[in-house]
Design a protein around this motif. Structure first.
Motif, short mmCIF file in Angstrom:
data_model
loop_
_atom_site.label_atom_id
_atom_site.label_comp_id
_atom_site.label_asym_id
_atom_site.label_seq_id
_atom_site.Cartn_x
_atom_site.Cartn_y
_atom_site.Cartn_z
N HIS A 186 -11.92 -0.95 0.01
CA HIS A 186 -11.24 0.24 -0.93
C HIS A 186 -9.79 0.26 -0.62
N GLY A 187 -9.49 1.08 -1.85
CA GLY A 187 -7.96 1.34 -1.41
C GLY A 187 -7.00 0.25 -1.65
N PRO A 188 -5.98 0.16 -0.95
CA PRO A 188 -5.14 -0.81 -1.28
C PRO A 188 -5.49 -2.13 -0.78
N ALA A 189 -6.72 -2.33 0.16
CA ALA A 189 -6.99 -3.66 0.49
C ALA A 189 -8.00 -4.14 -0.42
N SER A 190 -8.32 -3.37 -1.38
CA SER A 190 -8.98 -4.10 -2.63
C SER A 190 -8.07 -5.03 -3.59
N TYR A 191 -6.78 -4.80 -3.36
CA TYR A 191 -5.80 -5.77 -3.94
C TYR A 191 -5.42 -6.86 -3.35
N PHE A 192 -5.95 -7.20 -1.98
CA PHE A 192 -5.33 -7.99 -1.21
C PHE A 192 -5.74 -9.44 -1.67
N PRO A 193 -7.13 -9.84 -2.09
CA PRO A 193 -7.24 -10.99 -2.68
C PRO A 193 -6.50 -11.59 -3.81
N SER A 194 -6.22 -10.40 -4.72
CA SER A 194 -5.60 -11.04 -5.81
C SER A 194 -4.06 -11.11 -5.69
N GLY A 225 4.52 -7.56 -8.95
CA GLY A 225 3.92 -6.06 -9.98
C GLY A 225 3.99 -5.06 -9.05
N HIS A 226 4.04 -3.92 -10.02
CA HIS A 226 3.99 -2.63 -9.17
C HIS A 226 2.80 -2.46 -8.51
N GLY A 227 1.68 -2.64 -9.07
CA GLY A 227 0.17 -2.32 -8.33
C GLY A 227 0.35 -2.93 -7.21
N HIS A 228 0.49 -4.36 -7.28
CA HIS A 228 0.41 -5.21 -5.88
C HIS A 228 1.47 -4.42 -5.10
N ALA A 229 2.76 -4.32 -5.23
CA ALA A 229 3.78 -3.71 -4.19
C ALA A 229 3.24 -2.49 -3.69
N ASN A 230 2.87 -1.63 -4.60
CA ASN A 230 2.31 -0.19 -4.21
C ASN A 230 1.37 -0.30 -3.00
N ALA A 231 0.19 -1.38 -3.50
CA ALA A 231 -0.79 -1.31 -2.44
C ALA A 231 -0.57 -2.11 -1.15
N LEU A 232 0.68 -2.90 -1.13
CA LEU A 232 0.95 -3.50 0.26
C LEU A 232 1.69 -2.31 0.93
#
Length: 73
Positions: free
Chosen positions: A8-16, A54-61
């Motif tokens: 959940h949260g930022p980690a949900s973006y990690f695979p992409s 991209g903004h979403g990926h950068a923000n999640a990291l």
């Protein structure tokens, strides 16, 4: 039937993030540490401008990087 726990949260973006940019997220955390930048917005802007992220990926990291104890991987 076994259930799979999805991040959940930022980690949900990690695979992409790993698939799109071809680097493990731990490499990105090392890069964030080495950047010498401290603020959330400044780190996001750095990833976007220097690494064309991209903004979403950068923000999640950056969210995960600045609050590692808050999120599970």
């Amino acid at each position: 039937m076994a259930t799979t726990t999805r991040p959940h949260g930022p980690a949900s973006y990690f695979p992409s993030i790993e698939a799109k940019y071809g680097r493990p997220v731990d490499d990105w955390f090392d890069a964030l540490n080495a950047s010498g930048i401290a603020g959330h917005k400044d780190l996001v802007d750095w990833l976007k401008s220097v690494h064309a992220m991209g903004h979403g990926h950068a923000n999640a990291l950056v969210q995960f990087h600045l609050n590692p104890g808050k999120w599970e991987r």
